[in-house]
Design an enzyme around this catalytic site. Sequence first.
Site, short mmCIF file in Angstrom:
data_model
loop_
_atom_site.label_atom_id
_atom_site.label_comp_id
_atom_site.label_asym_id
_atom_site.label_seq_id
_atom_site.Cartn_x
_atom_site.Cartn_y
_atom_site.Cartn_z
N GLY A 157 0.83 -1.21 0.00
CA GLY A 157 0.00 0.00 0.00
C GLY A 157 0.86 1.25 0.00
O GLY A 157 2.10 1.18 -0.13
N THR A 168 -6.37 -2.69 -1.92
CA THR A 168 -6.29 -1.25 -2.20
C THR A 168 -4.85 -0.84 -2.53
O THR A 168 -4.60 0.31 -2.85
CB THR A 168 -6.80 -0.41 -0.99
OG1 THR A 168 -6.03 -0.78 0.17
CG2 THR A 168 -8.27 -0.66 -0.73
N SER A 198 -5.15 -2.50 5.86
CA SER A 198 -6.52 -2.00 6.09
C SER A 198 -6.85 -1.00 4.99
O SER A 198 -6.00 -0.17 4.66
CB SER A 198 -6.62 -1.26 7.43
OG SER A 198 -7.88 -0.62 7.52
N TYR A 257 -14.60 2.01 9.99
CA TYR A 257 -13.15 2.21 10.04
C TYR A 257 -12.73 2.58 11.46
O TYR A 257 -11.84 1.96 12.06
CB TYR A 257 -12.77 3.30 9.06
CG TYR A 257 -11.29 3.61 8.95
CD1 TYR A 257 -10.38 2.65 8.52
CD2 TYR A 257 -10.80 4.88 9.25
CE1 TYR A 257 -9.03 2.95 8.39
CE2 TYR A 257 -9.46 5.19 9.12
CZ TYR A 257 -8.58 4.22 8.70
OH TYR A 257 -7.24 4.53 8.57
N THR A 265 -1.60 11.53 5.93
CA THR A 265 -0.26 11.43 5.38
C THR A 265 -0.38 11.48 3.85
O THR A 265 -1.36 10.99 3.30
CB THR A 265 0.37 10.09 5.82
OG1 THR A 265 0.37 10.07 7.25
CG2 THR A 265 1.79 9.92 5.34
P1 NAD Z 1 -3.42 1.67 1.49
O1 NAD Z 1 -4.82 1.30 1.12
O2 NAD Z 1 -2.56 2.27 0.44
O3 NAD Z 1 -2.66 0.43 2.11
C1 NAD Z 1 -3.29 -0.62 2.78
C2 NAD Z 1 -2.76 -1.92 2.24
O4 NAD Z 1 -3.37 -3.01 2.96
C3 NAD Z 1 -3.08 -2.14 0.76
O5 NAD Z 1 -1.91 -2.51 0.07
C4 NAD Z 1 -4.10 -3.27 0.76
O6 NAD Z 1 -4.07 -4.05 -0.41
C5 NAD Z 1 -3.68 -4.04 2.01
N1 NAD Z 1 -4.75 -4.86 2.58
C6 NAD Z 1 -6.03 -4.52 2.86
N2 NAD Z 1 -6.70 -5.57 3.39
C7 NAD Z 1 -5.80 -6.59 3.44
C8 NAD Z 1 -5.87 -7.94 3.89
N3 NAD Z 1 -7.00 -8.44 4.39
N4 NAD Z 1 -4.76 -8.71 3.80
C9 NAD Z 1 -3.61 -8.22 3.29
N5 NAD Z 1 -3.48 -6.95 2.86
C10 NAD Z 1 -4.56 -6.15 2.94
O7 NAD Z 1 -3.53 2.65 2.74
P2 NAD Z 1 -2.43 3.51 3.49
O8 NAD Z 1 -2.82 4.92 3.36
O9 NAD Z 1 -1.06 3.09 3.08
O10 NAD Z 1 -2.68 3.07 4.99
C11 NAD Z 1 -1.88 2.07 5.62
C12 NAD Z 1 -2.26 1.94 7.07
O11 NAD Z 1 -2.07 3.18 7.75
C13 NAD Z 1 -3.73 1.55 7.27
O12 NAD Z 1 -3.82 0.65 8.35
C14 NAD Z 1 -4.39 2.85 7.63
O13 NAD Z 1 -5.52 2.67 8.41
C15 NAD Z 1 -3.28 3.58 8.36
N6 NAD Z 1 -3.44 5.04 8.27
C16 NAD Z 1 -3.17 5.71 7.12
C17 NAD Z 1 -3.35 7.10 7.07
C18 NAD Z 1 -3.02 7.91 5.83
O14 NAD Z 1 -3.15 9.14 5.87
N7 NAD Z 1 -2.60 7.32 4.73
C19 NAD Z 1 -3.83 7.76 8.18
C20 NAD Z 1 -4.14 7.03 9.33
C21 NAD Z 1 -3.92 5.67 9.36
#
Ligand code: NAD
Length: 314
Positions: A12, A37, A77, A147, A177
Amino acid sequence: MAGRAVVTGGAGFIGSHLCERLLAEDYEVVCLDNFLTGRPDNVAHLIEQAGFRLVRCDVTDYIHVVGPVDMVLHFASPASPIDYLQLPIHTLKVGSIGTLHALGLAREKGARFVLASTSEAYGDPLVHPQPETYWGNVNPVGPRGVYDEAKRFAEALTMAYRSTHGLDTAIVRIFNTFGPRLRPNDGRAIPTFVRQALRGEPLTVAGDGSQTRSICYVDDMVEGILRMAHSDHPGPMNLGNPHELSVLELAQWVRELTGSASDIHFIPRPEDDPRVRQPDIAQARDVLGWEPKVAVEDGLRRTIAWFRDHPELV
Ligand code: NAD
């Protein structure tokens, strides 16, 4: 070798940057992802590196990793509102069952466990800025509840493994982020504005745009996450950029930095959209000696440059 890390959700946005940094720090990295995702392309440049393994798997199913593991970073997630509103049950499953499995892996291996929690744990906050001691204002039956509550459950489960099994755990509460590899159509403000600006389409600002966001560049975020991983602090630890700006200001910045002539259109605000969001990072400054270094303008420039280099995604 510095150690061996498992990153769930490693293909991700944030996960792929984490994998990259861990490899640069001489970690072996096992990236587990089901590409729901995320995209294999996000880690394609790492595939040839010794010490990197990409495994397609769903962490809500059984997880098995052969060999020793020093660190489990649980990032799997859906994370953007568009994604988790389309995948409500999966979001709850990955926050609950997925977290259970990731904790089980850390316990089996005696590894430190780092949970990617979120500022959404604070819901639509009644305290501003939000310190870790604030318990939040979440609507469990609203659309975003899937969520917010999944992450709150994941935090509780992490603490239960700590108290019951003595697992070495850490919770980071990540605030908005941004950076390269954000999906252009994931519905979050920055990729949406950049895509719209590069296509010459109107930038769509929700409500009157006065709601605020505090945005942290991904390199700073990864630094904070790894400092937390290398500490012995349990958290929760806010990580984010306290520099707060309105969504309208953000749209105006993107328009200026892309040199776009796009208009700004105002559209209805989504239900339960938080009005304000700003991390109190006093604890991260104190415990981890961490604070964001990349100015929002520089981060936006780097993000826009990446989007320009990937016209096929825009
Ligand atoms: P993203 O969607 O780019 O990355 C999430 C990754 O998890 C994806 O590659 C997806 O394919 C994988 N995934 C989802 N369900 C899965 C499963 N059951 N098994 C294996 N892989 C699975 O999102 P991101 O922005 O990189 O977020 C990453 C983490 O950081 C998440 O847990 C998110 O809640 C947390 N987060 C992100 C932000 C932000 O601003 N980007 C803010 C707060 C928290």
